[in-house]
Write a protein that holds these residues in place. Structure first.
Motif, PDB file in Angstrom:
ATOM      1  N   LYS A   1       4.106   5.721   7.933  1.00 50.03           N
ATOM      2  CA  LYS A   1       3.832   6.905   8.464  1.00 50.03           C
ATOM      3  C   LYS A   1       4.626   7.516   9.361  1.00 50.03           C
ATOM      4  O   LYS A   1       4.546   8.721   9.630  1.00 50.03           O
TER       5      LYS A   1
ATOM      6  N   GLY B   1       0.561  -1.087  -0.011  1.00 56.28           N
ATOM      7  CA  GLY B   1      -0.106  -0.137   0.002  1.00 56.28           C
ATOM      8  C   GLY B   1       0.888   1.291  -0.085  1.00 56.28           C
ATOM      9  O   GLY B   1       0.359   2.285  -0.677  1.00 56.28           O
ATOM     10  N   PHE B   2       1.946   1.164   0.677  1.00 57.65           N
ATOM     11  CA  PHE B   2       2.715   2.514   0.819  1.00 57.65           C
ATOM     12  C   PHE B   2       3.413   2.692  -0.372  1.00 57.65           C
ATOM     13  O   PHE B   2       4.108   4.037  -0.754  1.00 57.65           O
TER      14      PHE B   2
ATOM     15  N   THR C   1      -1.813  -4.072   3.079  1.00 53.09           N
ATOM     16  CA  THR C   1      -0.689  -3.991   3.809  1.00 53.09           C
ATOM     17  C   THR C   1      -0.861  -2.906   5.147  1.00 53.09           C
ATOM     18  O   THR C   1      -0.197  -1.975   5.225  1.00 53.09           O
TER      19      THR C   1
ATOM     20  N   ASP D   1       1.768   0.009   6.091  1.00 56.53           N
ATOM     21  CA  ASP D   1       1.137   1.430   5.739  1.00 56.53           C
ATOM     22  C   ASP D   1       1.440   2.440   6.894  1.00 56.53           C
ATOM     23  O   ASP D   1       1.687   3.609   6.808  1.00 56.53           O
TER      24      ASP D   1
ATOM     25  N   ASP E   1       2.532  -8.780   6.440  1.00 56.39           N
ATOM     26  CA  ASP E   1       2.282  -7.591   6.987  1.00 56.39           C
ATOM     27  C   ASP E   1       1.700  -7.699   8.516  1.00 56.39           C
ATOM     28  O   ASP E   1       2.137  -6.777   9.365  1.00 56.39           O
TER      29      ASP E   1
END
Length: 478
Positions: free
Chosen positions: A71, A54-55, A63, A67, A268
């Protein structure tokens, strides 16, 4: 007379007390200094696609934990491995050096080898090479590896003899994610699960989850002293095996793509378990965490996607050597940011060493660099102006944003990565002088390398070329 005796005894008692207190303060001082050193966790996935998180922009794969981790991390958009296949890539990470410098060419151990070099269990990370495990252990860290080793099957290459205090995993390059039993017989001795040295066993459940659980046990046991964890997943390498509950999360996908999505979700989840353990034990703020991958995704064998990059595992196009990369150190590195200059997994050795208190002079022989000044924006230059790759007579060089790829079966190609990361526009005919300069620089680098200690049978080079052509962007030549 009694007074003098008492005075002498009192003085002796005071002297002993002073000695005990001094020793106590020294021990306490060392303990406090040790506590100031941050923990280090390096998480490596296996054969994941560049775009399958996702990232990284995936809309198909889930994920959520990674993700979330992104951050609080710096995402490095141009992170590279030193080899396009598992074993040599890991050898580069472990030593901080281009693995070709000590004869570990871009071929896995063991493999389908030519008989002109070392074969089978004689193949492995050369014993004279110091690993990051050795280095951090000398600097006061307790060290452990969980998962895939792939640095040699023989006892002399064992992780516990290469700087790691603890090992839970397997010596080979891939194994079943399900327990071996009568219905799932083991294929190779090197894939037996092992705890410590020579203690073979079998896990329960799904291996990816099990590796995270064992990692968390280690963290809990060593939370009061600095530790280094190398969490070396075999996910999402073949065999393609996933849990039913994970497969159900992807009703719109089919075949290998569906299985890969489920395997990635399990990995994940495993990463999330480790992050949760750090939070629970109040260790997150004093722990450097890296998540990355060992090489590009092998799109033909596990349906991974490396878009927008061309190429796959085993070739020197960007899709073979550029990988996802997240690094977090809360309170020290700025969260939820990106870093756009090229870095190498070789940089982990000097970066972790510097964090642990190593002297700069002790790392002068390394090809990697300490990334901290760059990630903290104290040094605004590039960590590397030039990067190299080599496998037998194939090779590549990146200098600033120019990249030259040398092939055995076609003319060299030249790309400007600043505006063509898909490597679709071959500029070799437009810039012949640049081709000559880079070609010569690549050769000059090769002159300083050790001869390969083992090589693949030549026929496999042909299969690599076929895979590359099948997953490359259509070429536009001026």
């Amino acid at each position: 007379m009694k007074t003098n005796v008492h005075r002498v005894n009192y003085n002796k008692w005071c002297s002993k007390l002073s000695t005990v207190l001094l020793l106590g303060f020294l021990v306490m001082g060392k303990w406090l200094i040790a506590q100031k050193k941050p923990n280090i966790i390096f998480i490596l996935s296996d054969d994941a696609g560049y775009a399958d998180f996702g990232f990284q922009g995936s809309k198909e794969f889930k994920t959520p934990r990674l993700d979330e981790f992104a951050k609080i991390s710096i995402r490095c958009t141009q992170a590279y491995v030193s080899a396009a296949v598992c074993g040599p890539s890991r050898a580069g990470f472990l030593t901080g050096m281009y693995q070709q410098c000590f004869g570990f060419e871009e071929n896995n151990v063991p493999g389908y080898m030519s008989l002109s070099g070392l074969t089978d269990d004689d193949m492995g990370l050369p014993l004279e090479q110091k690993t990051i495990g050795n280095q951090l252990k000398e600097l006061g860290y307790t060290t452990a590896i969980f998962g895939k080793w792939h640095m040699g099957n023989a006892d002399r290459f064992h992780p516990t003899k290469r700087g790691f205090d603890e090992f839970y995993g397997f010596r080979g390059g891939s194994r079943s994610f399900m327990p071996y039993d009568e219905t799932n017989p083991i294929d190779k001795d090197e894939n037996r699960l092992e705890q410590g040295f020579g203690n073979f066993l079998e896990h329960d459940g799904y291996l990816t989850d099990d590796l995270a659980d064992k990692t968390n046990q280690f963290i809990a046991q060593h939370k009061d002293r600095p530790f280094f964890v190398y969490l070396s997943f075999n996910a999402v390498h073949t065999p393609m095996q996933a849990m039913e509950e994970d497969l159900r999360q992807f009703p719109n996908l089919k075949g290998k793509r569906k299985t890969l999505a489920a395997m990635t979700l399990a990995m994940d989840r495993a990463c999330g378990k480790v992050l949760d353990q750090l939070k629970k034990l109040n260790l997150l703020d004093n722990t450097i965490i890296v998540f990355t991958n060992d090489n590009g995704g092998p799109s033909d064998t596990n349906s991974s996607i490396n878009s927008p990059l061309s190429g796959t595992k085993a070739n020197h196009l960007e899709g073979g050597v550029r990988v996802p990369f997240l690094i977090s150190w809360r309170g020290r590195l700025k969260e939820n940011t990106v870093y756009d200059y090229p870095i190498l997994l070789l940089d982990m050795y000097p970066t972790f060493s510097a964090i642990a208190g190593a002297k700069v002079d002790d790392m002068a022989h390394l090809d990697g660099v300490n990334l901290l000044p760059f990630l903290e924006r104290k040094n605004l230059g590039r960590p590397h102006n030039t990067l190299f790759w080599k496998k037998e007579n194939r090779g590549a060089i990146r200098e600033l944003d120019w990249k030259l790829i040398r092939y055995p079966d076609r003319p060299a190609e030249l790309y400007d990565l600043s505006n063509d990361i898909a490597e679709a526009h071959d500029l070799a005919s437009e810039y012949p002088d640049k081709v000559r300069v880079l070609y010569k620089k690549l050769f000059q680098w090769e002159l300083g390398l050790e001869r390969p200690k083992w090589q693949l049978l030549r026929k496999f080079e042909g299969k690599t070329a076929e895979r590359m052509d099948a997953f490359s962007a259509p070429k536009i030549r001026n």
